[in-house]
Design a protein around this motif. Structure first.
Motif, PDB file in Angstrom:
ATOM      1  N   LYS A   1       0.841  -1.209   0.000  1.00  0.00           N
ATOM      2  CA  LYS A   1       0.000   0.000   0.000  1.00  0.00           C
ATOM      3  C   LYS A   1       0.866   1.245   0.000  1.00  0.00           C
ATOM      4  O   LYS A   1       0.566   2.233  -0.662  1.00  0.00           O
ATOM      5  N   GLU A   2       1.958   1.187   0.770  1.00  0.00           N
ATOM      6  CA  GLU A   2       2.853   2.349   0.808  1.00  0.00           C
ATOM      7  C   GLU A   2       3.447   2.610  -0.575  1.00  0.00           C
ATOM      8  O   GLU A   2       3.532   3.750  -1.023  1.00  0.00           O
ATOM      9  N   LYS A   3       3.833   1.536  -1.251  1.00  0.00           N
ATOM     10  CA  LYS A   3       4.409   1.679  -2.597  1.00  0.00           C
ATOM     11  C   LYS A   3       3.412   2.359  -3.522  1.00  0.00           C
ATOM     12  O   LYS A   3       3.759   3.255  -4.292  1.00  0.00           O
ATOM     13  N   ALA A   4       2.162   1.908  -3.420  1.00  0.00           N
ATOM     14  CA  ALA A   4       1.135   2.478  -4.297  1.00  0.00           C
ATOM     15  C   ALA A   4       0.975   3.982  -4.024  1.00  0.00           C
ATOM     16  O   ALA A   4       0.847   4.789  -4.945  1.00  0.00           O
ATOM     17  N   ARG A   5       1.027   4.348  -2.756  1.00  0.00           N
ATOM     18  CA  ARG A   5       0.880   5.775  -2.409  1.00  0.00           C
ATOM     19  C   ARG A   5       2.077   6.566  -2.922  1.00  0.00           C
ATOM     20  O   ARG A   5       1.925   7.663  -3.462  1.00  0.00           O
ATOM     21  N   LEU A   6       3.274   5.992  -2.762  1.00  0.00           N
ATOM     22  CA  LEU A   6       4.467   6.708  -3.221  1.00  0.00           C
ATOM     23  C   LEU A   6       4.434   6.887  -4.737  1.00  0.00           C
ATOM     24  O   LEU A   6       4.871   7.913  -5.272  1.00  0.00           O
ATOM     25  N   ARG A   7       3.891   5.889  -5.431  1.00  0.00           N
ATOM     26  CA  ARG A   7       3.818   5.974  -6.891  1.00  0.00           C
ATOM     27  C   ARG A   7       2.948   7.155  -7.313  1.00  0.00           C
ATOM     28  O   ARG A   7       3.254   7.880  -8.250  1.00  0.00           O
ATOM     29  N   LYS A   8       1.862   7.342  -6.576  1.00  0.00           N
ATOM     30  CA  LYS A   8       0.954   8.450  -6.931  1.00  0.00           C
ATOM     31  C   LYS A   8       1.545   9.808  -6.570  1.00  0.00           C
ATOM     32  O   LYS A   8       1.071  10.837  -7.006  1.00  0.00           O
ATOM     33  N   GLY A   9       2.556   9.808  -5.686  1.00  0.00           N
ATOM     34  CA  GLY A   9       3.190  11.064  -5.294  1.00  0.00           C
ATOM     35  C   GLY A   9       2.835  11.476  -3.883  1.00  0.00           C
ATOM     36  O   GLY A   9       1.700  11.874  -3.611  1.00  0.00           O
ATOM     37  N   VAL A  10       3.796  11.353  -2.967  1.00  0.00           N
ATOM     38  CA  VAL A  10       3.647  11.867  -1.598  1.00  0.00           C
ATOM     39  C   VAL A  10       4.643  13.013  -1.479  1.00  0.00           C
ATOM     40  O   VAL A  10       5.840  12.804  -1.621  1.00  0.00           O
ATOM     41  N   ASN A  11       4.156  14.217  -1.254  1.00  0.00           N
ATOM     42  CA  ASN A  11       5.041  15.373  -1.343  1.00  0.00           C
ATOM     43  C   ASN A  11       5.786  15.684  -0.050  1.00  0.00           C
ATOM     44  O   ASN A  11       6.930  16.114  -0.077  1.00  0.00           O
ATOM     45  N   VAL A  12       5.101  15.492   1.067  1.00  0.00           N
ATOM     46  CA  VAL A  12       5.805  15.641   2.349  1.00  0.00           C
ATOM     47  C   VAL A  12       5.650  14.303   3.059  1.00  0.00           C
ATOM     48  O   VAL A  12       4.537  13.887   3.396  1.00  0.00           O
ATOM     49  N   LEU A  13       6.770  13.638   3.258  1.00  0.00           N
ATOM     50  CA  LEU A  13       6.719  12.259   3.747  1.00  0.00           C
ATOM     51  C   LEU A  13       7.266  12.170   5.171  1.00  0.00           C
ATOM     52  O   LEU A  13       8.352  12.660   5.463  1.00  0.00           O
ATOM     53  N   VAL A  14       6.490  11.546   6.042  1.00  0.00           N
ATOM     54  CA  VAL A  14       6.966  11.289   7.404  1.00  0.00           C
ATOM     55  C   VAL A  14       7.304   9.805   7.477  1.00  0.00           C
ATOM     56  O   VAL A  14       6.532   8.971   7.007  1.00  0.00           O
ATOM     57  N   SER A  15       8.446   9.487   8.084  1.00  0.00           N
ATOM     58  CA  SER A  15       8.868   8.090   8.047  1.00  0.00           C
ATOM     59  C   SER A  15       9.764   7.727   9.221  1.00  0.00           C
ATOM     60  O   SER A  15      10.342   8.599   9.866  1.00  0.00           O
ATOM     61  N   THR A  16       9.862   6.426   9.469  1.00  0.00           N
ATOM     62  CA  THR A  16      10.902   5.921  10.369  1.00  0.00           C
ATOM     63  C   THR A  16      12.052   5.445   9.483  1.00  0.00           C
ATOM     64  O   THR A  16      11.822   5.047   8.334  1.00  0.00           O
ATOM     65  N   PRO A  17      13.285   5.484   9.974  1.00  0.00           N
ATOM     66  CA  PRO A  17      14.435   5.278   9.078  1.00  0.00           C
ATOM     67  C   PRO A  17      14.471   3.942   8.339  1.00  0.00           C
ATOM     68  O   PRO A  17      14.765   3.919   7.147  1.00  0.00           O
ATOM     69  N   GLY A  18      14.200   2.858   9.045  1.00  0.00           N
ATOM     70  CA  GLY A  18      14.310   1.544   8.405  1.00  0.00           C
ATOM     71  C   GLY A  18      13.392   1.427   7.208  1.00  0.00           C
ATOM     72  O   GLY A  18      13.788   0.971   6.134  1.00  0.00           O
ATOM     73  N   ARG A  19      12.151   1.864   7.381  1.00  0.00           N
ATOM     74  CA  ARG A  19      11.187   1.738   6.293  1.00  0.00           C
ATOM     75  C   ARG A  19      11.519   2.698   5.156  1.00  0.00           C
ATOM     76  O   ARG A  19      11.327   2.383   3.988  1.00  0.00           O
ATOM     77  N   LEU A  20      12.042   3.855   5.513  1.00  0.00           N
ATOM     78  CA  LEU A  20      12.426   4.796   4.455  1.00  0.00           C
ATOM     79  C   LEU A  20      13.533   4.181   3.598  1.00  0.00           C
ATOM     80  O   LEU A  20      13.462   4.200   2.360  1.00  0.00           O
TER      81      LEU A  20
END
Ligand SMILES: Nc1ncnc2c1ncn2[C@@H]1O[C@H](COP(=O)(O)OP(=O)(O)OP(=O)(O)O)[C@@H](O)[C@H]1O
Length: 814
Positions: free
Chosen positions: A265-284
């Motif tokens: 699901k995260e991949k799909a969201r990133l594909r559509k474009g996430v402009n300001v992204l909040v993340s934890t380091p490992g997953r990023l």
């Protein structure tokens, strides 16, 4: 090896009264008489007068006082010892009054006429802050940092004429999140707003979501990431411009990628474009490595929130890799398609890196080398700090006034010295005092957070406070008895133990024919295997009602719970008007849980910085609050460690706290003993309770062994009286049989487990969940401990192993 003391202690049988022993050769299994013989003992803890700064710390004796009252449960002799006998002497108050010289709330919004527009924030955004948040006036750190972060686009003059990297250090609860989010959002909004009649293509408002990720905010925990996303989502949703001649494009999509969520699901969201992204380091890092459509070529901002924690957690390698990816992908100056559009003073000319924390010190130097370029240093206090000192090579001078941690002025810091045996009952008494005003005899609403050193201890206390004192579900007298067969009755009772009576009833109704499921759920409660835990979460609620605490709601949060329940707990405790949250340090950093009145640091943090962060969950943004530290008599020297940082908690005597449970006059001993018995009986009533208590006991001992070398003279497992400590887990004896699991390879693994510092974070991405890929279960459990979750003792029901085998270990009890 520092840790040797563990072996000595783990191989004794503390609940067996010892005769004076003679040291025999090299036998590390024999207690040294020197420890016990010098310690004054009392039947009731008393205070011995000492002078501030010259007190002596009494060692705890290696013998236990046993009261009569042997009970036979689970085939073993159980001896109930008195709470108030054989405790070590408690020196009198170390520090009676707080020495804080500063007055007024130091993290509140400023009292002068400062406004957000006055520090360069667009009026539409400033209005939005008032309407959405009731945020009208900036705090000190916001007023100082925001103009710098707005860069050349700022209407306010600063010493910096171009965009610079910024290091922000300000007290807990002083609004650091808005400090870094507002300038980013302000600049993005400015870029997407333009006069309606503009014709020059270069002046057109920007508004293309497909530009990719222009800002990344990294946080050490998932909860903090979710919290930051919440704030971000609210502030980007601006209404139309007030000025009718202006046009604003709405394109900014905030998003989150954190461990525990579905990667697809995260991949799909990133594909559509996430402009300001909040993340934890490992997953990023995972997405940088594996998600082709994740476009960061136009990245303009990188924020490291709780930057020092990101390094503490062993994320350094992960961070370096992330920085390398970012450098490589932004090297070309961004995606060609957008290169001409991302110009103008709203867009930083080069990527800007922002570091934030309440406790940045030496760590900054580590980061500075590879992540910051000539940073500006902004402090939330009025002290004018010299960034060059922070960034200079060499160790920061502990005596340097400027380098000490600061806590909010209005935060009342207290400590109490409690012998091991009395810890649990004193905790209960303190919690009860939070919900009942003895003077007015009225119950009061209060929100309290209790910090423990490990997940197992959180689980144990949560279960104990939820269920001890409750009548056990009696199948025969149950009004709603609908003729369950025996097996279902057993299942219902076990469920009752796990999830509480109400939930058990609900669940039991759905059970018909599904016994297999139920059984696995029951064992889940004591297993720390992630897969099983997930199943348990099906029936798990975010809170339970505590009979011991007068039907108050209690919650728990730690890194070994599955993400759904973590999120639910975070949300529900935030909303709750009253309640207690039992947690590990997963909740120590950055979490903005509203209206918390009191913090209890039941286990001393292994990192001094966490003392500041834990305490900072209260007294936020100008509000009052109290943080109390529990210390054993043998740990009093920790007050010197705090003192060296200008942290001067005031003393509260244990007696004062215990008086809260006195029913008549000041006699607290009788009710204390009664309640302790209730808790011990609850533990003895079921084998699963004993298991939880034992796991918690051992995990706490292991966590104790992770205090840094510099604090070993205060926190050495050797100094713990295991028999007395067992009492604080409502056990009538210290768990034993510790040798049985010490075989071959396991011995080595167990040693690592005892000393997490040695093997800390060897694997990558542990904190975000990929620990499950680690094959060795011992190592996996240990490694996962990284995310504030030391010692999930999955494989240990009898405690850690010893290096030295004893041929015939003495029985644990008589
Ligand atoms: N200027 C302001 N006026 C009123 N409320 C504010 C202001 N700035 C921030 N807040 C609120 O103050 C609370 C604390 O803010 P925040 O969580 O950012 O603090 P922090 O400094 O990051 O604390 P910590 O160091 O614990 O992470 C939040 O609820 C936030 O909405």
């Amino acid at each position: 090896m520092e840790d040797d003391g563990i072996l000595l202690n783990f191989s004794t049988t503390p609940s067996t009264p010892k005769k004076p022993t003679v040291k025999r050769g090299n036998d590390r299994g024999v207690s040294k008489p020197s420890v016990s013989s010098t310690t004054p003992r009392t039947t009731i803890p008393v205070s011995a007068p000492t002078e501030e700064g010259t007190e002596e710390t009494p060692e705890e004796e290696a013998t236990t006082g046993l009261a009569p009252g042997t009970k036979i449960r689970h085939g073993r002799a159980q001896i109930a010892s008195s709470l108030f006998s054989s405790n070590p002497l408690i020196p009198t108050t170390y520090q009676k009054k707080s020495l804080s010289t500063r007055e007024g709330a130091s993290n509140a919004p400023m009292l002068d006429s400062s406004s957000f527009t006055g520090i360069g924030i667009e009026s539409d955004l400033a209005d939005h802050l008032v309407n959405k948040y009731n945020v009208t006036t900036p705090t000190n750190v916001q007023a100082k940092a925001i103009p710098i972060l707005l860069g050349p686009s700022s209407s306010v003059k600063t010493d910096h004429t171009e965009d610079v990297d910024v290091v922000v250090q300000a007290e807990t609860g002083s609004g650091k999140t808005l400090t870094y989010l507002l300038p980013i959002v302000n600049r993005l909004i400015a870029a997407s707003t333009a006069p309606k009649d503009v014709t020059d293509p270069k002046q057109q408002p920007f508004g293309d979501r497909m530009v990719g990720t222009v800002a990344i905010i990294l946080t050490p925990t998932r909860e903090l990431a979710q919290q930051v996303l919440g704030v971000l989502t609210q502030i980007v949703s601006l209404p139309r411009p007030k000025d009718e001649n202006m046009r604003r494009l709405h394109w900014i999509v905030p998003g989150i990628v954190i461990g525990g969520d579905s990667k697809a699901k995260e991949k799909a969201r990133l594909r559509k474009g996430v402009n300001v992204l909040v993340s934890t380091p490992g997953r990023l890092l995972d997405h940088l490595e594996n998600t082709k459509s994740f476009d960061i070529s136009n990245l303009k901002w990188l924020v490291l929130d709780e930057a020092d924690r990101l390094l503490d957690l062993g994320f350094e390698e992960t961070l370096k890799k992330i920085m390398n990816y970012i450098d490589a992908r932004t090297m070309m100056g961004g995606n060609e398609k957008y290169r001409d559009l991302l110009v103008g003073k709203q867009w930083p000319k080069r990527r800007q890196t922002i570091l934030c924390s309440a406790t940045l010190r030496d760590d900054v130097k580590q980061l500075a080398g590879w992540s910051l370029v000539k940073p500006a240093f902004v402090s939330g206090t009025d002290t004018k700090r010299d960034a060059s000192k922070l960034l200079a090579a060499g160790h920061i001078d502990e005596e340097d006034e400027e380098m000490k941690f600061t806590t909010p002025n209005q935060l009342k810091q207290t400590y109490t010295i409690v012998p091991a045996k009395l810890r649990l009952i004193t905790l209960l008494a303190m919690l009860r005092s939070c919900f009942y005003d003895k003077r007015t005899r009225k119950s009061v609403n209060s929100k309290v957070i209790v910090f423990f050193s490990c997940c197992d201890s959180v689980d144990f206390h949560y279960d104990l406070f939820a269920h001890a004192g409750k009548p056990i579900l009696d199948e025969d007298s149950d009004e709603e008895d609908d003729g369950d067969d025996d097996e279902q009755k057993i299942m219902k009772k076990a469920l009752n133990d796990i999830v509480g009576k109400q939930e058990a009833k609900k669940f039991a109704k759905n059970l018909t024919g599904n016994n297999k499921n139920f059984k696995s759920n029951r064992s889940d409660d004591i297993a720390s295997d992630g897969k099983n835990k997930k199943k348990a979460a099906v029936v798990e609620e975010a809170s339970q009602i505590s009979t011991l605490l007068g039907e108050k709601q209690i919650f728990r949060l730690h890194g070994d719970l599955n993400q759904q329940i973590r999120s639910k707990t975070f949300a529900e405790f935030s909303k709750a008007k009253a309640g207690v949250l039992f947690c590990t340090d997963v909740a120590a950093r950055g979490l903005d849980l509203p209206n918390v009145d009191r913090i209890i640091q039941y286990d001393v943090p292994t990192d001094l910085k966490d003392y500041v962060h834990r305490a900072g969950r209260t007294a936020r943004l100008g509000k009052t609050g109290e943080a109390t530290l529990f210390l054993l008599p043998s740990e009093m020297d920790y007050l010197d460690v705090l003192k060296a940082q200008d942290l001067f908690p005031e003393s509260i005597t244990m007696e004062t706290i215990l008086k809260n449970i006195a029913e008549q006059g000041d006699d607290f001993q009788t009710p204390a003993q009664d309640i302790q018995n209730t808790m011990e009986n609850y533990i003895l009533s079921d084998e699963t309770h004993v298991m939880l208590a034992r796991k918690a006991f051992w995990s706490t001992c292991r966590a104790y062994a992770t205090h840094p070398a510099a604090e070993k003279h205060i926190f050495h497992v050797k100094r713990l009286h295991l028999g007395h400590l067992a009492k604080s887990f409502a056990l009538r004896e210290a768990p034993s049989n510790i040798h049985e699991k010490t075989k071959g390879k396991k011995r080595k693994d167990a040693k690592n487990e005892r000393m997490p510092g040695l093997k800390k974070f060897e694997g990558k991405d542990k904190p975000t969940g990929s620990y499950k890929n680690i094959k060795d279960p011992l190592k996996r459990n240990f490694d996962h401990a990284g995310e504030f979750a030391i010692a999930s003792a999955a494989s240990m029901t009898d405690g850690p192993t010893t290096k030295k085998k004893k041929k015939n270990p003495p029985p644990a009890s008589r």
